[in-house]
Design a protein around this motif. Structure first.
Motif, PDB file in Angstrom:
ATOM      1  N   LEU A   1       0.806  -1.210   0.000  1.00 24.15           N
ATOM      2  CA  LEU A   1       0.000   0.000   0.000  1.00 24.15           C
ATOM      3  C   LEU A   1       0.842   1.265   0.000  1.00 24.15           C
ATOM      4  CD1 LEU A   1      -2.590  -1.103   2.691  1.00 24.15           C
ATOM      5  CD2 LEU A   1      -2.919  -1.073   0.220  1.00 24.15           C
ATOM      6  N   LEU A   2       2.077   1.172   0.400  1.00 24.51           N
ATOM      7  CA  LEU A   2       2.925   2.337   0.528  1.00 24.51           C
ATOM      8  C   LEU A   2       3.754   2.525  -0.727  1.00 24.51           C
ATOM      9  CD1 LEU A   2       4.002   1.600   4.163  1.00 24.51           C
ATOM     10  CD2 LEU A   2       2.256   3.194   3.409  1.00 24.51           C
ATOM     11  N   HIS A   3       3.794   3.751  -1.191  1.00 24.64           N
ATOM     12  CA  HIS A   3       4.467   4.003  -2.454  1.00 24.64           C
ATOM     13  C   HIS A   3       5.893   4.495  -2.305  1.00 24.64           C
ATOM     14  CE1 HIS A   3       0.804   3.241  -4.643  1.00 24.64           C
ATOM     15  NE2 HIS A   3       0.176   3.935  -3.721  1.00 24.64           N
ATOM     16  N   SER A   4       6.201   5.145  -1.202  1.00 23.34           N
ATOM     17  CA  SER A   4       7.558   5.648  -1.076  1.00 23.34           C
ATOM     18  C   SER A   4       8.019   5.624   0.368  1.00 23.34           C
ATOM     19  CB  SER A   4       7.654   7.073  -1.632  1.00 23.34           C
ATOM     20  OG  SER A   4       6.864   7.949  -0.867  1.00 23.34           O
ATOM     21  N   ALA A   5       9.272   5.281   0.530  1.00 22.65           N
ATOM     22  CA  ALA A   5       9.901   5.291   1.842  1.00 22.65           C
ATOM     23  C   ALA A   5      11.333   5.763   1.662  1.00 22.65           C
ATOM     24  CB  ALA A   5       9.857   3.908   2.480  1.00 22.65           C
ATOM     25  N   PRO A   6      11.540   7.078   1.635  1.00 25.60           N
ATOM     26  CA  PRO A   6      12.909   7.590   1.513  1.00 25.60           C
ATOM     27  C   PRO A   6      13.599   7.675   2.877  1.00 25.60           C
ATOM     28  CG  PRO A   6      11.366   9.404   1.447  1.00 25.60           C
ATOM     29  CD  PRO A   6      10.550   8.132   1.544  1.00 25.60           C
ATOM     30  N   SER A   7      14.910   7.855   2.844  1.00 26.89           N
ATOM     31  CA  SER A   7      15.681   8.099   4.054  1.00 26.89           C
ATOM     32  C   SER A   7      16.800   9.070   3.718  1.00 26.89           C
ATOM     33  CB  SER A   7      16.253   6.791   4.621  1.00 26.89           C
ATOM     34  OG  SER A   7      17.102   6.169   3.695  1.00 26.89           O
ATOM     35  N   SER A   8      17.463   9.554   4.747  1.00 38.34           N
ATOM     36  CA  SER A   8      18.512  10.550   4.551  1.00 38.34           C
ATOM     37  C   SER A   8      19.688  10.013   3.748  1.00 38.34           C
ATOM     38  CB  SER A   8      18.985  11.081   5.900  1.00 38.34           C
ATOM     39  OG  SER A   8      19.358  10.012   6.752  1.00 38.34           O
ATOM     40  N   SER A   9      19.922   8.711   3.815  1.00 37.32           N
ATOM     41  CA  SER A   9      20.987   8.060   3.057  1.00 37.32           C
ATOM     42  C   SER A   9      20.739   6.560   3.087  1.00 37.32           C
ATOM     43  CB  SER A   9      22.362   8.377   3.658  1.00 37.32           C
ATOM     44  OG  SER A   9      22.440   7.871   4.970  1.00 37.32           O
ATOM     45  N   THR A  10      21.531   5.820   2.340  1.00 35.41           N
ATOM     46  CA  THR A  10      21.376   4.365   2.309  1.00 35.41           C
ATOM     47  C   THR A  10      22.753   3.714   2.357  1.00 35.41           C
ATOM     48  OG1 THR A  10      19.373   4.528   0.970  1.00 35.41           O
ATOM     49  CG2 THR A  10      20.481   2.409   0.981  1.00 35.41           C
ATOM     50  N   LEU A  11      22.885   2.703   3.188  1.00 35.18           N
ATOM     51  CA  LEU A  11      24.110   1.920   3.238  1.00 35.18           C
ATOM     52  C   LEU A  11      23.893   0.640   2.443  1.00 35.18           C
ATOM     53  CD1 LEU A  11      26.976   1.650   4.496  1.00 35.18           C
ATOM     54  CD2 LEU A  11      25.903   0.283   6.283  1.00 35.18           C
ATOM     55  N   SER A  12      24.658   0.470   1.390  1.00 38.68           N
ATOM     56  CA  SER A  12      24.640  -0.747   0.581  1.00 38.68           C
ATOM     57  C   SER A  12      23.238  -1.095   0.089  1.00 38.68           C
ATOM     58  CB  SER A  12      25.270  -1.890   1.390  1.00 38.68           C
ATOM     59  OG  SER A  12      25.380  -3.052   0.629  1.00 38.68           O
ATOM     60  N   PHE A  13      22.772  -2.303   0.366  1.00 39.81           N
ATOM     61  CA  PHE A  13      21.484  -2.810  -0.112  1.00 39.81           C
ATOM     62  C   PHE A  13      20.324  -2.448   0.809  1.00 39.81           C
ATOM     63  CE2 PHE A  13      23.552  -5.988   2.524  1.00 39.81           C
ATOM     64  CZ  PHE A  13      22.571  -6.263   3.468  1.00 39.81           C
ATOM     65  N   ALA A  14      20.583  -1.754   1.913  1.00 37.37           N
ATOM     66  CA  ALA A  14      19.593  -1.548   2.972  1.00 37.37           C
ATOM     67  C   ALA A  14      18.728  -0.310   2.724  1.00 37.37           C
ATOM     68  CB  ALA A  14      20.287  -1.474   4.320  1.00 37.37           C
TER      69      ALA A  14
ATOM     70  N   ALA B   1      15.457   2.228   2.309  1.00 31.76           N
ATOM     71  CA  ALA B   1      14.415   2.605   3.267  1.00 31.76           C
ATOM     72  C   ALA B   1      13.192   1.693   3.169  1.00 31.76           C
ATOM     73  CB  ALA B   1      14.013   4.058   3.048  1.00 31.76           C
ATOM     74  N   SER B   2      12.886   1.220   1.974  1.00 27.82           N
ATOM     75  CA  SER B   2      11.701   0.368   1.788  1.00 27.82           C
ATOM     76  C   SER B   2      11.820  -0.971   2.506  1.00 27.82           C
ATOM     77  CB  SER B   2      11.431   0.143   0.297  1.00 27.82           C
ATOM     78  OG  SER B   2      12.521  -0.540  -0.293  1.00 27.82           O
ATOM     79  N   LYS B   3      13.022  -1.361   2.899  1.00 31.86           N
ATOM     80  CA  LYS B   3      13.201  -2.627   3.645  1.00 31.86           C
ATOM     81  C   LYS B   3      12.465  -2.586   4.986  1.00 31.86           C
ATOM     82  CE  LYS B   3      16.374  -4.492   0.867  1.00 31.86           C
ATOM     83  NZ  LYS B   3      16.373  -5.806   0.292  1.00 31.86           N
ATOM     84  N   ALA B   4      12.240  -1.368   5.519  1.00 27.98           N
ATOM     85  CA  ALA B   4      11.567  -1.239   6.810  1.00 27.98           C
ATOM     86  C   ALA B   4      10.052  -1.361   6.691  1.00 27.98           C
ATOM     87  CB  ALA B   4      11.925   0.094   7.466  1.00 27.98           C
TER      88      ALA B   4
ATOM     89  N   CYS C   1      14.348  -2.318  11.223  1.00 25.23           N
ATOM     90  CA  CYS C   1      14.071  -3.608  10.587  1.00 25.23           C
ATOM     91  C   CYS C   1      12.609  -3.773  10.221  1.00 25.23           C
ATOM     92  CB  CYS C   1      14.571  -4.741  11.469  1.00 25.23           C
ATOM     93  SG  CYS C   1      16.381  -4.746  11.542  1.00 25.23           S
ATOM     94  N   GLU C   2      11.720  -3.043  10.862  1.00 28.13           N
ATOM     95  CA  GLU C   2      10.321  -2.983  10.423  1.00 28.13           C
ATOM     96  C   GLU C   2       9.654  -1.821  11.127  1.00 28.13           C
ATOM     97  OE1 GLU C   2       7.413  -4.153   7.803  1.00 28.13           O
ATOM     98  OE2 GLU C   2       9.453  -4.892   7.958  1.00 28.13           O
ATOM     99  N   VAL C   3       8.817  -1.111  10.379  1.00 23.39           N
ATOM    100  CA  VAL C   3       7.978  -0.052  10.925  1.00 23.39           C
ATOM    101  C   VAL C   3       6.556  -0.355  10.481  1.00 23.39           C
ATOM    102  CG1 VAL C   3       7.458   2.409  10.979  1.00 23.39           C
ATOM    103  CG2 VAL C   3       9.843   1.646  10.869  1.00 23.39           C
ATOM    104  N   GLU C   4       5.650  -0.479  11.441  1.00 22.95           N
ATOM    105  CA  GLU C   4       4.250  -0.759  11.143  1.00 22.95           C
ATOM    106  C   GLU C   4       3.417   0.409  11.645  1.00 22.95           C
ATOM    107  OE1 GLU C   4       3.244  -4.833  12.534  1.00 22.95           O
ATOM    108  OE2 GLU C   4       5.422  -4.944  12.860  1.00 22.95           O
TER     109      GLU C   4
END
Length: 164
Positions: free
Chosen positions: A16-29, A31-34, A147-150
């Protein structure tokens, strides 16, 4: 006679969620992983988001696409190490993208979540309305791993009777 009231709240998942940005990303991790629906808390398994290390004021945000009345936010901490990195993070909810959404009102503060555990945060005052949910970690030399945000929410402006 017994009266049973069932209140239905929606849990937001990555479908249901279309975007999950973050201030930066380390490697494969990314923001959408959360918001992938998995509480797998081991970073190496590839299900956690992770900002660059030693960043100033790192943040993570999810866009719910419209405003909702948010009643609770569950956060799952990293399970293989570094639980203290999340200490002091703030959950912020609102409709503004000023300062990447980090200026929205604070729902709750994360004092500590044990390694690999999930904790439920209820907003101070019960609930908050907003489109954007941020996890903001103020300070220098910080690393934000989620690791997860609900997000538990009901459509904004809907009366309880609409759900019964």
């Amino acid at each position: 006679h017994k009266l049973i009231i069932l209140v239905v709240f929606q849990v937001w998942s990555s479908k249901l969620l279309h975007s999950a940005p973050s201030s930066s990303t380390l490697s494969f991790a990314t923001a959408s992983k959360a918001i992938d629906g998995r509480r797998n808390s081991f970073y190496s398994n590839g299900f956690c988001s992770h900002t660059a290390e030693d960043e100033t004021n790192p943040w993570w945000r999810v866009d719910l696409q419209r405003s909702f009345t948010i009643t609770a936010v569950k956060v799952t901490n990293r399970g293989d190490c570094c639980a203290e990195r999340l200490d002091g993070a703030e959950i912020r909810i609102g409709n503004s993208l000023e300062n990447n959404g980090n200026n929205n009102p604070r729902c709750a503060s994360i004092s500590h979540i044990k390694v690999g555990k999930t904790y439920t945060y209820r907003c101070d005052g019960g609930s908050m309305e907003g489109r954007f949910v941020n996890v903001f970690l103020p300070g220098q030399k910080k690393t934000l791993t989620l690791c997860e945000v609900e997000v538990y929410a009901a459509p904004a402006g809907r009366a309880l009777s609409d759900w019964i």
